[in-house]
Design an enzyme around this catalytic site. Sequence first.
Site, PDB file in Angstrom:
ATOM      1  N   HIS A  61      20.582   3.535  57.816  1.00  0.00           N
ATOM      2  CA  HIS A  61      21.755   4.031  57.095  1.00  0.00           C
ATOM      3  C   HIS A  61      21.814   3.376  55.718  1.00  0.00           C
ATOM      4  CE1 HIS A  61      26.356   5.038  57.059  1.00  0.00           C
ATOM      5  NE2 HIS A  61      25.734   5.400  55.963  1.00  0.00           N
ATOM      6  N   GLU A 115      23.147   5.813  48.285  1.00  0.00           N
ATOM      7  CA  GLU A 115      22.940   4.441  48.758  1.00  0.00           C
ATOM      8  C   GLU A 115      22.561   3.514  47.604  1.00  0.00           C
ATOM      9  OE1 GLU A 115      23.523   3.137  51.868  1.00  0.00           O
ATOM     10  OE2 GLU A 115      24.476   5.097  52.119  1.00  0.00           O
ATOM     11  N   HIS A 119      25.468   0.932  46.644  1.00  0.00           N
ATOM     12  CA  HIS A 119      25.126  -0.376  47.208  1.00  0.00           C
ATOM     13  C   HIS A 119      23.983  -1.089  46.467  1.00  0.00           C
ATOM     14  CE1 HIS A 119      27.726   0.499  50.636  1.00  0.00           C
ATOM     15  NE2 HIS A 119      27.109   1.657  50.774  1.00  0.00           N
TER      16      HIS A 119
END
Length: 226
Positions: A61, A115, A119
Site C-alpha cells: 500500500h 503515494e 508520502h
Amino acid sequence: MKPNFALLSKLLILQYLSALCLSQDFDFFYFVQQWPGAYCDTKQSCCYPKTGKPVADFGIHGLWPNYNDGSWPSNCDPDSVFDKSQISELISSMNEKWPSLSCPSSNGFRFWSHEWEKHGTCAESELDQREYFETALKLKEQINLLQILKDAGIEPDDEFYTLDNISNAIKKGTGFTPGIDCNKDSAHNTQLYQVYFCVDTSGSNLIECPILPRSKCGSNIQFPKF
C-alpha cells in the site's frame, strides 16, 4: 520608526523555509501491505488493474513517514511531482507487487503518483524518487507475509483466526510486532486488511514500532479468499 518591510519579508521567508524543513523530518516509516481479498470484499468493491487480476498475495500500500507521537507529514514538496521515467526499470515489479485495485481500472500510475506526492516527498531527505519505490519493493521481498502466515497454518480460506494468533505468527516470522488493520465486508465480517511494519528512516531495517495505528479489529478475524 517605519517598519522595514524588506527585513520582515526575509524573516517570513526564513520562517517558512524553516517550517518546511521541519515538516520533512520524520522519525520512522510505516511499511504497509494490504490483502486484496479484503480490499475487494467491501461495498465499494474493486477493479483489477489493466495488467489483469493480481496474484493472490499481499500487495504494497505504501511507505509512509511518521512521527513518534502518531502524527505524520504529508505533501511536503508540491514541486516534486511523480515522474514515471525515474522508475521505468521498476514498473514490472511494481505491477506485480504494488498493484492498484481502485476503480476505474488503471495502469498504477495514479496510485503511485499519489503515494509519492503525499508520502514520498516527505522522505526526500533520505530517499529520492527511484530509491523510495525501490526501497518499498525490497521491503516486500524481505517480508513474505503470506508465507509467514501459511507457515503458522493461517490461510486465505474465508476462515476466522484470532487476532493474537495472526499477530504472534507475524512477530515470530519477522522478529517485530506488527500493526494489524481490519475492514468489514458486506456481511459485516471483520477481515484482515492491512499489516503495518515499522522501518528506520533509511528504509533498510525493521524496528519495533514507536507507536502502532489504532486497530479496528475484533478478537476473531476472517482471512478472505482472493
